[in-house]
Each structure stands twice: as structure tokens, then as C-alpha cells.
Design an enzyme around this catalytic site. Structure first.
Site, mmCIF file in Angstrom:
data_model
loop_
_atom_site.group_PDB
_atom_site.id
_atom_site.type_symbol
_atom_site.label_atom_id
_atom_site.label_comp_id
_atom_site.label_asym_id
_atom_site.label_seq_id
_atom_site.Cartn_x
_atom_site.Cartn_y
_atom_site.Cartn_z
ATOM 1 N N ASP A 161 0.833 -1.201 0.000
ATOM 2 C CA ASP A 161 0.000 0.000 0.000
ATOM 3 C C ASP A 161 0.871 1.256 0.000
ATOM 4 O O ASP A 161 0.563 2.239 -0.664
ATOM 5 C CB ASP A 161 -0.945 0.040 1.206
ATOM 6 C CG ASP A 161 -1.689 1.364 1.252
ATOM 7 O OD1 ASP A 161 -2.488 1.611 0.334
ATOM 8 O OD2 ASP A 161 -1.439 2.179 2.151
ATOM 9 N N SER A 183 -6.791 0.109 0.523
ATOM 10 C CA SER A 183 -5.675 0.817 1.152
ATOM 11 C C SER A 183 -5.950 1.016 2.646
ATOM 12 O O SER A 183 -5.112 0.703 3.503
ATOM 13 C CB SER A 183 -5.503 2.177 0.446
ATOM 14 O OG SER A 183 -4.754 3.064 1.212
ATOM 15 N N LYS A 187 -4.420 -1.498 6.036
ATOM 16 C CA LYS A 187 -3.604 -0.884 7.093
ATOM 17 C C LYS A 187 -4.265 -1.019 8.463
ATOM 18 O O LYS A 187 -3.603 -1.262 9.467
ATOM 19 C CB LYS A 187 -3.382 0.600 6.785
ATOM 20 C CG LYS A 187 -2.339 0.813 5.701
ATOM 21 C CD LYS A 187 -2.092 2.274 5.451
ATOM 22 C CE LYS A 187 -3.323 2.961 4.923
ATOM 23 N NZ LYS A 187 -3.114 3.957 3.912
HETATM 24 N N1 URA Z 1 -6.471 7.043 3.215
HETATM 25 C C1 URA Z 1 -5.748 5.945 2.908
HETATM 26 O O1 URA Z 1 -5.021 5.422 3.743
HETATM 27 N N2 URA Z 1 -5.833 5.437 1.698
HETATM 28 C C2 URA Z 1 -6.610 5.973 0.749
HETATM 29 O O2 URA Z 1 -6.649 5.458 -0.324
HETATM 30 C C3 URA Z 1 -7.373 7.109 1.081
HETATM 31 C C4 URA Z 1 -7.290 7.635 2.319
#
Ligand code: URA
Length: 410
Positions: A161, A183, A187
Site C-alpha cells: 500500500d 488501502s 492498514k
Molecule cells: N487514506 C488511505 O489510507 N488510503 C486511501 O486510499 C485514502 C485515504
């Protein structure tokens, strides 16, 4: 299988197989596919989307590209929060200390600016000395000590990512729902929290422009959360006007401190109370109203501000050195009237042009640049009042600004 066939398939609107997704993204991570081909695939995804299976597979691939954090040694509820990004969104710096002061741990792995929206890591790094690249054991020990710590994505947490995010930022491919969902959730899941609150920003200053897109994103995220057995709550909140008074990096740190000290009241304060109340309600299994009373008390009695001071100190930051650049210009109201709108989009673009964000991956942010609004929507001004102050790079010529392009009056 080759990358050109995969790009062409997505360009023509077809769903990719798991193997095709693996091939393209894995080889990009391993540097066997160059930026220009991945940019092309990202653009095709941006235009033609991804279905639920493709999106969950991409989330999984992102997640498996690195390590995941094990927070089980922390004996407290752990609730993470993420915002899809907006102009002047400094909520993490405010909510983290509030929620942690109430006994709910907030393990925050944050990102840098994306497109016109700022990123928490850039904002915190604008505090001289603040370290965001924490090793896992330090992150854990700070969470145990303060209940709140922020780290950037280290190279072994969701590295895929990190690489894709930086490329999206500079290729006009930030606004894709499946890319946003994979994304963020990869995380958040890798970050190890039990429960996740997502603030989906909607409006011209956000990555997500319309309510119908926001609802779709919310649905995808909740479904992905179910797959990983994590409670995902979403809030859909407006982003047509900048959030609060400050846009930039140090300016936003200063505003966050003012909110925590009870010295600044604006829609930002209301949103932070709302988000923090949800997190406390999720973490402690309380009703929203009971959680809200606790949040208001933590702001009132100074415990949330003290938590912020400890958090910054323990990550090496020196709040006495949070100063803005001296090269500044005031922009004045062109007429008498009530402020009807302030364009978040235009303000975000202006902040980038001043040096507060990036146009290219390699660009350096100047932490002391940014914008401080003096009046918000709904306030009455007289011709000649200061609408906002721009802080530019030292020695740089500040741009000519026509206030009518940023504010409307009635
Ligand atoms: N925040 C993120 O971590 N990823 C994105 O794609 C958009 C906002």
C-alpha cells in the site's frame, strides 16, 4: 500472463482474476513492473472500478505483503480511527488524546498527504523532533504508557500500500473506491485494533465527492470488516468547506492544541467530539450519550490536552518550536456580507502551492507554510476584514489571490 494484457482487460471493463491481481501488484512491489505501467493499471481501475471479490482480494494481498501487529499484550480495548481525508482534517491529533485519556487505546498507523488532502504523518513531523518511524517494540511500549501513539507505515507493514499510495498521489488515481477501501482496511487490519471507526468525508474537498459513492464505500468497508471479524463503524461527514480554521501542517498542530485546550470552537470541535464519542462507545461498550459525557469531561478537565503533551513529548517532539514562517500575507474581504461558502478544494490547492503538500512524490513539504482562516461559513464580515492569512516559504513570492475564488458571500 503479462501486464499489458491485464491493463487492457481492466481498461475494457472486465473483472481481474486473483492471479492477475497478484501478478500485477506483486511484480510492482518487486520492481519488475515500472511506475508507468502500474499508473496505467491504477487509472483503468479508477475508471472501471473493481467488484467486491477483486477488492477483498486486493485488500488481502496488501495485508499479506508485510507483517501485522500483534497488540494482544495490551490489556485494554483498542479502537482505531481513519479518515478518508479532507482539507484541514486534523482530527487524529485531537481524538487520539481524548480517547486515550478515557482508557481506550488508539494504535494509529497513519499516512502522508494524498492528492489535495493532508496526512497526519506530515502534520506531526512538522513538530520539530517528532519521530513517526517507530519500531514495533517502541510503538507497543508507547501505547502501553500513553494509550496513544502514531507511527508511519514502517517498511514491513503493508509495504504494497505504501508504494501504491505514493504513486496514486501523483497520478490522479486517488479517487477510486476499491483502491481507497483496500488501502485503508489493509492498514487498519494490519494495525491490530479490535474495532475500527472510519470517517468517510464527502464533498468537493474530499476523495469521495458524492453521498452515493460514500454509501458504496461504507458498504464495501463493512463487508471487508466482517470477513476479518472486525467491527467497522462508518460516519459520513461533509467536506465542502475546510475543517476548522487551519490548513497545512504546523498551523494544524496549533489548531489541534487550541481545540484540546478548549480555546477554539468550530465544526471541527463538534466533529471531534462525535468521533471520539463513537470510539469510546465502541471501546467500552457504552451508549453514545454516556460516552459523549465522558469525552466532554476529558476536554473540560484538561486530561485530553495533557495526554497530547505527553504523546508529543514521548515521540520526541518539541511543542515550543511549532512556529509558522514569517513570510505571510493577509487576504481581505472584498465586500460586506455573510460568508456563504469557502471552497475546500481551492483552499487545498492553495495550501499545496504554498508548500504544505506535494505535487510530485519527491517534493519536500515546508512545515511552516499553510493557511489560517479568520472567519468561517455563516459569519458576517465587513469589507477589508482579514478573511485568511497565507504563510509561504521564506523568501518565496506569495501568489496573487482573488478572495472571490475562495469565498462566496450573501
Ligand atoms: N487514506 C488511505 O489510507 N488510503 C486511501 O486510499 C485514502 C485515504
Amino acid at each position: 500472463m503479462n501486464i499489458i494484457e491485464i491493463i487492457t482487460k481492466k481498461k475494457n471493463g472486465y473483472a481481474l482474476t486473483d492471479e492477475e491481481i497478484d501478478y500485477a501488484f506483486q511484480n510492482y512491489l518487486n520492481e519488475k513492473i515500472p511506475d508507468y505501467q502500474m499508473s496505467s493499471l491504477l487509472m483503468a481501475i479508477c475508471i472501471n472500478g473493481m467488484n467486491y471479490d477483486e477488492t477483498t482480494h486486493l485488500t488481502d494481498l496488501f495485508l499479506r505483503s508485510g507483517d501485522t501487529l500483534d497488540l494482544s499484550s495490551i490489556d485494554a480495548p483498542k479502537v482505531d480511527k481513519h479518515s478518508t481525508g479532507g482539507i484541514g482534517d486534523k482530527t487524529t491529533m485531537i481524538i487520539g488524546p481524548i480517547v486515550a485519556s478515557l482508557g481506550v487505546v488508539v494504535p494509529k498507523m497513519s499516512g502522508r498527504g494524498l492528492g489535495i488532502t493532508g496526512g497526519t504523518i506530515d502534520k506531526l513531523e512538522s513538530i520539530p523532533g517528532f519521530r513517526t518511524n517507530l519500531k514495533e517494540d517502541e510503538f507497543l511500549s508507547l501505547l502501553k504508557k500513553n494509550g496513544f501513539a502514531v507511527t508511519s507505515q514502517t517498511s514491513n507493514l503493508v509495504p504494497m500500500d505504501r508504494k501504491i499510495y505514493a504513486l496514486r498521489d501523483v497520478t490522479g488515481t486517488t479517487e477510486s473506491l476499491p483502491l481507497i477501501a483496500s488501502s485503508i482496511l489493509s492498514k487498519k487490519i494490519a494495525g491490530g485494533a479490535d474495532k475500527i471507526l472510519i470517517d468517510i468525508k464527502v464533498g468537493e474537498g474530499a476523495l469521495v465527492k458524492t453521498m452515493s459513492e460514500a454509501i458504496k464505500l461504507s458498504d464495501i468497508m463493512k463487508k471487508i470488516g466482517e470477513k476479518y471479524k472486525k467491527e467497522v463503524r462508518t460516519l459520513l461527514t461533509p467536506m465542502d468547506t475546510p475543517l476548522g480554521y487551519a490548513i497545512g501542517n504546523r498551523v494544524e498542530v496549533l489548531e489541534a492544541m487550541a481545540v484540546l485546550k478548549g480555546e477554539s470552537k468550530s465544526p471541527l470541535t463538534d466533529l471531534c467530539v462525535q468521533l471520539a464519542s463513537h470510539m469510546v462507545s465502541m471501546g467500552k461498550n457504552l451508549s453514545y450519550d454516556v460516552a459523549r459525557d465522558e469525552v466532554l469531561a476529558a476536554l473540560e478537565d484538561g486530561s485530553a490536552y495533557q495526554k497530547f503533551v505527553d504523546f508529543v513529548h514521548d515521540q520526541g517532539g518539541d511543542l515550543d518550536q511549532v512556529v509558522l514562517n514569517s513570510n505571510k500575507v493577509d487576504i481581505l474581504a472584498p465586500c460586506d456580507g455573510e460568508i456563504d461558502s469557502i471552497s475546500a478544494l481551492k483552499m487545498g490547492e492553495l495550501a499545496i502551492s504554498l508548500g504544505a503538500g506535494r505535487l510530485q512524490k519527491e517534493d519536500e513539504i515546508d512545515p511552516g507554510t499553510g493557511i489560517m482562516l479568520h472567519h468561517l461559513v455563516g459569519e458576517k464580515v465587513q469589507k477589508g476584514d482579514v478573511l485568511f492569512t497565507m504563510y509561504g516559504k521564506e523568501e518565496a513570492l506569495l501568489p496573487f489571490v482573488d478572495p472571490n475564488e475562495y469565498y462566496t458571500f450573501k
